[in-house]
Design a protein around this motif. Sequence first.
Motif, PDB file in Angstrom:
ATOM      1  N   GLY A 112     125.313   5.176  13.115  1.00 50.65           N
ATOM      2  CA  GLY A 112     126.464   5.501  12.286  1.00 50.65           C
ATOM      3  C   GLY A 112     127.462   4.366  12.172  1.00 50.65           C
ATOM      4  O   GLY A 112     128.026   4.125  11.104  1.00 50.65           O
ATOM      5  N   GLU A 113     127.663   3.629  13.284  1.00 49.78           N
ATOM      6  CA  GLU A 113     128.638   2.545  13.256  1.00 49.78           C
ATOM      7  C   GLU A 113     128.190   1.416  12.334  1.00 49.78           C
ATOM      8  O   GLU A 113     128.984   0.868  11.577  1.00 49.78           O
ATOM      9  CB  GLU A 113     128.866   2.002  14.676  1.00 49.78           C
ATOM     10  CG  GLU A 113     129.620   2.946  15.584  1.00 49.78           C
ATOM     11  CD  GLU A 113     130.965   3.362  15.002  1.00 49.78           C
ATOM     12  OE1 GLU A 113     131.703   2.476  14.519  1.00 49.78           O
ATOM     13  OE2 GLU A 113     131.263   4.569  15.001  1.00 49.78           O
ATOM     14  N   GLU A 114     126.907   1.052  12.403  1.00 50.38           N
ATOM     15  CA  GLU A 114     126.397   0.007  11.522  1.00 50.38           C
ATOM     16  C   GLU A 114     126.502   0.434  10.062  1.00 50.38           C
ATOM     17  O   GLU A 114     126.845  -0.359   9.183  1.00 50.38           O
ATOM     18  CB  GLU A 114     124.934  -0.318  11.867  1.00 50.38           C
ATOM     19  CG  GLU A 114     124.744  -1.042  13.187  1.00 50.38           C
ATOM     20  CD  GLU A 114     124.659  -0.073  14.361  1.00 50.38           C
ATOM     21  OE1 GLU A 114     124.893   1.144  14.158  1.00 50.38           O
ATOM     22  OE2 GLU A 114     124.364  -0.527  15.477  1.00 50.38           O
ATOM     23  N   PHE A 115     126.202   1.698   9.828  1.00 49.62           N
ATOM     24  CA  PHE A 115     126.305   2.238   8.473  1.00 49.62           C
ATOM     25  C   PHE A 115     127.746   2.136   7.977  1.00 49.62           C
ATOM     26  O   PHE A 115     128.011   1.712   6.850  1.00 49.62           O
ATOM     27  CB  PHE A 115     125.840   3.688   8.463  1.00 49.62           C
ATOM     28  CG  PHE A 115     125.983   4.381   7.131  1.00 49.62           C
ATOM     29  CD1 PHE A 115     125.041   4.190   6.139  1.00 49.62           C
ATOM     30  CD2 PHE A 115     127.056   5.217   6.881  1.00 49.62           C
ATOM     31  CE1 PHE A 115     125.170   4.825   4.915  1.00 49.62           C
ATOM     32  CE2 PHE A 115     127.192   5.857   5.663  1.00 49.62           C
ATOM     33  CZ  PHE A 115     126.240   5.660   4.672  1.00 49.62           C
ATOM     34  N   LYS A 116     128.684   2.521   8.823  1.00 47.51           N
ATOM     35  CA  LYS A 116     130.094   2.448   8.446  1.00 47.51           C
ATOM     36  C   LYS A 116     130.497   1.011   8.148  1.00 47.51           C
ATOM     37  O   LYS A 116     131.223   0.744   7.184  1.00 47.51           O
ATOM     38  CB  LYS A 116     130.971   2.999   9.572  1.00 47.51           C
ATOM     39  CG  LYS A 116     130.862   4.500   9.783  1.00 47.51           C
ATOM     40  CD  LYS A 116     131.738   4.928  10.947  1.00 47.51           C
ATOM     41  CE  LYS A 116     131.608   6.424  11.222  1.00 47.51           C
ATOM     42  NZ  LYS A 116     132.461   6.846  12.353  1.00 47.51           N
ATOM     43  N   ASN A 117     130.004   0.079   8.957  1.00 47.88           N
ATOM     44  CA  ASN A 117     130.334  -1.325   8.734  1.00 47.88           C
ATOM     45  C   ASN A 117     129.901  -1.781   7.349  1.00 47.88           C
ATOM     46  O   ASN A 117     130.644  -2.455   6.634  1.00 47.88           O
ATOM     47  CB  ASN A 117     129.640  -2.207   9.788  1.00 47.88           C
ATOM     48  CG  ASN A 117     130.309  -2.146  11.138  1.00 47.88           C
ATOM     49  OD1 ASN A 117     131.473  -1.757  11.250  1.00 47.88           O
ATOM     50  ND2 ASN A 117     129.575  -2.508  12.170  1.00 47.88           N
ATOM     51  N   GLU A 118     128.679  -1.410   6.967  1.00 52.15           N
ATOM     52  CA  GLU A 118     128.192  -1.842   5.657  1.00 52.15           C
ATOM     53  C   GLU A 118     129.046  -1.270   4.546  1.00 52.15           C
ATOM     54  O   GLU A 118     129.426  -1.968   3.609  1.00 52.15           O
ATOM     55  CB  GLU A 118     126.735  -1.442   5.446  1.00 52.15           C
ATOM     56  CG  GLU A 118     126.248  -1.838   4.047  1.00 52.15           C
ATOM     57  CD  GLU A 118     124.754  -1.673   3.865  1.00 52.15           C
ATOM     58  OE1 GLU A 118     124.276  -2.019   2.776  1.00 52.15           O
ATOM     59  OE2 GLU A 118     124.072  -1.207   4.779  1.00 52.15           O
ATOM     60  N   VAL A 119     129.372   0.009   4.654  1.00 50.09           N
ATOM     61  CA  VAL A 119     130.169   0.643   3.609  1.00 50.09           C
ATOM     62  C   VAL A 119     131.534  -0.022   3.493  1.00 50.09           C
ATOM     63  O   VAL A 119     132.003  -0.324   2.396  1.00 50.09           O
ATOM     64  CB  VAL A 119     130.334   2.152   3.880  1.00 50.09           C
ATOM     65  CG1 VAL A 119     131.273   2.782   2.865  1.00 50.09           C
ATOM     66  CG2 VAL A 119     128.981   2.847   3.829  1.00 50.09           C
ATOM     67  N   VAL A 120     132.168  -0.247   4.643  1.00 55.09           N
ATOM     68  CA  VAL A 120     133.495  -0.855   4.623  1.00 55.09           C
ATOM     69  C   VAL A 120     133.449  -2.249   4.011  1.00 55.09           C
ATOM     70  O   VAL A 120     134.293  -2.616   3.199  1.00 55.09           O
ATOM     71  CB  VAL A 120     134.074  -0.924   6.057  1.00 55.09           C
ATOM     72  CG1 VAL A 120     135.338  -1.770   6.086  1.00 55.09           C
ATOM     73  CG2 VAL A 120     134.391   0.474   6.555  1.00 55.09           C
ATOM     74  N   LEU A 133     129.782  -0.593  -5.082  1.00 59.36           N
ATOM     75  CA  LEU A 133     129.613   0.602  -4.266  1.00 59.36           C
ATOM     76  C   LEU A 133     130.593   1.670  -4.733  1.00 59.36           C
ATOM     77  O   LEU A 133     131.799   1.438  -4.814  1.00 59.36           O
ATOM     78  CB  LEU A 133     129.885   0.271  -2.796  1.00 59.36           C
ATOM     79  CG  LEU A 133     129.803   1.454  -1.832  1.00 59.36           C
ATOM     80  CD1 LEU A 133     128.353   1.877  -1.647  1.00 59.36           C
ATOM     81  CD2 LEU A 133     130.406   1.089  -0.473  1.00 59.36           C
ATOM     82  N   LEU A 134     130.067   2.838  -5.052  1.00 58.51           N
ATOM     83  CA  LEU A 134     130.918   3.942  -5.505  1.00 58.51           C
ATOM     84  C   LEU A 134     131.321   4.854  -4.358  1.00 58.51           C
ATOM     85  O   LEU A 134     132.385   5.476  -4.405  1.00 58.51           O
ATOM     86  CB  LEU A 134     130.189   4.764  -6.575  1.00 58.51           C
ATOM     87  CG  LEU A 134     129.749   4.008  -7.830  1.00 58.51           C
ATOM     88  CD1 LEU A 134     129.011   4.953  -8.764  1.00 58.51           C
ATOM     89  CD2 LEU A 134     130.955   3.389  -8.530  1.00 58.51           C
ATOM     90  N   LYS A 143     122.585   9.582   6.063  1.00 60.41           N
ATOM     91  CA  LYS A 143     123.424   8.413   5.771  1.00 60.41           C
ATOM     92  C   LYS A 143     123.032   7.930   4.387  1.00 60.41           C
ATOM     93  O   LYS A 143     121.902   7.489   4.165  1.00 60.41           O
ATOM     94  CB  LYS A 143     123.213   7.316   6.811  1.00 60.41           C
ATOM     95  CG  LYS A 143     123.509   7.736   8.238  1.00 60.41           C
ATOM     96  CD  LYS A 143     123.277   6.570   9.197  1.00 60.41           C
ATOM     97  CE  LYS A 143     123.421   7.017  10.636  1.00 60.41           C
ATOM     98  NZ  LYS A 143     122.272   7.858  11.072  1.00 60.41           N
ATOM     99  N   ILE A 144     123.963   8.008   3.456  1.00 59.16           N
ATOM    100  CA  ILE A 144     123.648   7.747   2.050  1.00 59.16           C
ATOM    101  C   ILE A 144     124.680   6.810   1.443  1.00 59.16           C
ATOM    102  O   ILE A 144     125.882   6.956   1.686  1.00 59.16           O
ATOM    103  CB  ILE A 144     123.610   9.072   1.251  1.00 59.16           C
ATOM    104  CG1 ILE A 144     122.456   9.945   1.763  1.00 59.16           C
ATOM    105  CG2 ILE A 144     123.474   8.811  -0.240  1.00 59.16           C
ATOM    106  CD1 ILE A 144     122.474  11.359   1.201  1.00 59.16           C
ATOM    107  N   LEU A 145     124.198   5.843   0.655  1.00 60.72           N
ATOM    108  CA  LEU A 145     125.067   4.951  -0.107  1.00 60.72           C
ATOM    109  C   LEU A 145     124.930   5.287  -1.585  1.00 60.72           C
ATOM    110  O   LEU A 145     123.825   5.530  -2.077  1.00 60.72           O
ATOM    111  CB  LEU A 145     124.681   3.487   0.122  1.00 60.72           C
ATOM    112  CG  LEU A 145     124.915   2.926   1.525  1.00 60.72           C
ATOM    113  CD1 LEU A 145     124.319   1.534   1.636  1.00 60.72           C
ATOM    114  CD2 LEU A 145     126.394   2.908   1.854  1.00 60.72           C
TER     115      LEU A 145
END
Length: 399
Positions: A112-120, A133-134, A143-145
């Motif tokens: 989850g943390e790595e996922f959050k990093n990418e989104v941020v 990124l929308l 976990k979805i982008l």
Amino acid sequence: MLGGSSGISGGTIVAIVVPIIVAVILFIVAICFLSKRARKNRDSLQEGKTAYDITNVESLQFDFATIEAATNKFSADNKLGEGGFGEVYKGTLTSGQEIAVKRLSKSSGQGGEEFKNEVVVVAKLQHRNLARLLGFCLQGEEKILVYEYVPNKSLDYILFDPEKQRELDWGRRNKVIKGIARGMQYLHEDSRLRIIHRDLKASNILLDGDMNPKISDFGMARIVGVDQTQGNTSRIVGTYGYMAPEYAMHGEFSVKSDVYSFGVLIMEIITGKKNSSFYDSDGADDLLSYTWKMWKEGAPLEMVDPTLRESHNPNEVMRSIHIGLLCVQEDPAERPTMASIVLMLDSNTVTLPNPKQPASFLHSATDPNMPRDLRFDSSTTKSITTSVNEMSISEMDPR
């Protein structure tokens, strides 16, 4: 009555009072300055906390039910492609907006943390030549982008297809080259963060309705300090045929390793051929060697994609080949920066240095002399020729 020997003169009073007044004023000024700085630090701290706390970015968050409805419960009919780290689906929101949904595989190993990093990180990037990124969905194990949807799929889907590549005349290919350069300059120098992409390739270049390029897939990107231009890793991620030799062999990545990948892209765009699967009966082992051979023989225009013969501008193509060769020099220090590349592409008056023989490592990925922990696993990334939005996710290491 003032006067006499016991009186205090006016000069003495002034000498006593003025320093006191000055000291009080300086004290007040110092207090105001320190208070302002402390308030600024608190604001910066709060801003930083907010920036890296994804739960506060409510405007970016989608609920899972919305994503399911948009993709018709991730139906096979809406599937655009599949990579080693997840599947991509086309979706339509209730507003009518079309989206590309990247569903992270549960076996991808990304937490989850790595996922959050990418989104941020990706949410902070705003440039016309970057995929936008929308939003995201983080619900249970899901976990979805959610990205903007682009109708013309990825560059490799058109460029390497014998029939479809005719849609890319020289004007469009030149626009793609320049657009990628501008997007990479933004990542390296102009964004709030300095980002090394590490997986720049044709399948990660999306094309919008006007054939404008949009760089995608920041899952393998590395965030470095604003004054830092390189780093080192024992985990090699990237794609065979695009990786700079110093990165593939020693794990040394930098903005110049991205430049190397861009040089490979230029050659592929001009020839319409893949570097990793190139074959020439005259002895060139790969596309870069072939380009150098033709350059030394004074016949670089002979390598141009035959479908461009009627549309290309010889001077522009020659200059692009020249720039491409500069990008793939063996010594990273001799490769130009992306800012210099943008300038060289936009101006015909800038004198270009003579290139040297390009680096080539295509056969070194299985070199037995390569340290075991640095051997490149070609399965690290999965090329999807049928993918519209191939956006794999891997580790991100903010620093």
